[in-house]
Write an enzyme that holds these catalytic residues in place. Structure first.
Site, PDB file in Angstrom:
ATOM      1  N   HIS A  62       0.808  -1.218   0.000  1.00 18.03           N
ATOM      2  CA  HIS A  62       0.000   0.000   0.000  1.00 18.03           C
ATOM      3  C   HIS A  62       0.839   1.266   0.000  1.00 18.03           C
ATOM      4  CE1 HIS A  62      -2.698  -2.740   2.656  1.00 18.03           C
ATOM      5  NE2 HIS A  62      -3.018  -2.903   1.394  1.00 18.03           N
ATOM      6  N   LYS A  72       6.681   6.598   6.799  1.00 18.99           N
ATOM      7  CA  LYS A  72       6.329   5.790   7.963  1.00 18.99           C
ATOM      8  C   LYS A  72       7.583   5.330   8.695  1.00 18.99           C
ATOM      9  CE  LYS A  72       2.298   3.797   5.661  1.00 18.99           C
ATOM     10  NZ  LYS A  72       1.711   2.553   5.116  1.00 18.99           N
ATOM     11  N   TYR A 132       3.170   1.622  13.692  1.00 22.66           N
ATOM     12  CA  TYR A 132       3.861   2.552  12.803  1.00 22.66           C
ATOM     13  C   TYR A 132       3.365   3.979  12.971  1.00 22.66           C
ATOM     14  CZ  TYR A 132      -0.172   1.721   9.680  1.00 22.66           C
ATOM     15  OH  TYR A 132      -1.432   1.597   9.156  1.00 22.66           O
ATOM     16  N   ASP A 170      -6.773  -6.147  -1.474  1.00 24.18           N
ATOM     17  CA  ASP A 170      -5.362  -6.318  -1.828  1.00 24.18           C
ATOM     18  C   ASP A 170      -5.168  -7.285  -2.992  1.00 24.18           C
ATOM     19  OD1 ASP A 170      -4.687  -4.514   0.119  1.00 24.18           O
ATOM     20  OD2 ASP A 170      -3.793  -5.968   1.481  1.00 24.18           O
TER      21      ASP A 170
END
Length: 182
Positions: A62, A72, A132, A170
């Protein structure tokens, strides 16, 4: 904190200094001043996220595009994952290249994922808690990604296909070639 470069420009492995004794351990998972000093990056993390996944769960690949792109700083709180990034920055000399690393509760390593990278992971332990920080807010309209099994990426996810748990969303992501031509 120790910072290691990866083969992908700006993607970094962060190894915090861990203090251990007979009680267990302590480490600072993030310190803005130290992060800036050691990486040379001025990143303002504004959102903290966490997921819990069972063995074989594959999340990704992603990214957020445009003005909602996100950098991130990822880590594993419990368990073990293989974390994967793909450089999707236009004009990058490593465009379409991947990097993977094992993150777990024992090594306490973190991965800094720059803006413009697709990101995903697979849970290798019975369960994993994945945390994260992001430097931009999530925006559904800016979602994008690459299919996990793209043949040109040739990612070894370490588990057989029949053991993977993947969201319907996904499974519908484009290939790298489709992403590039979109």
């Amino acid at each position: 904190m120790q910072v290691e470069k990866t083969p992908l420009k700006d993607c970094l492995v962060i190894k915090p200094r861990v203090f251990e004794d007979d009680r267990g351990c302590f480490f600072e998972s993030f310190n803005e001043q130290t992060f800036k000093k050691e990486t040379g990056l001025n990143v303002n993390f504004i959102q903290d996220n966490q997921s819990v996944s069972k063995k074989g769960t594959l999340r990704g690949l992603h990214l957020q595009k445009g003005e909602h792109a996100q950098a991130k700083l990822v880590r594993v709180v419990k368990g073990e994952v293989m974390d994967v990034v793909v450089d999707l920055r236009e004009g990058s000399e490593t465009y379409g290249k991947t990097y993977s690393i094992i993150l777990n509760e024992k090594n306490n390593h973190q991965l800094f994922v720059p803006r413009g990278f697709a990101h995903g992971f697979i849970t290798l332990s019975e369960e994993a808690i994945f945390a994260y920080k992001c430097d931009n807010y999530y925006n559904k309209a800016s979602e994008a990604g690459i299919i996990y099994n793209d043949k040109t990426l040739n990612i070894d996810w370490h588990l057989p296909e029949e053991q993977l748990t993947i969201s319907a969303k996904d499974k519908e992501l484009p290939t790298l070639a489709e992403f590039k031509n979109a």
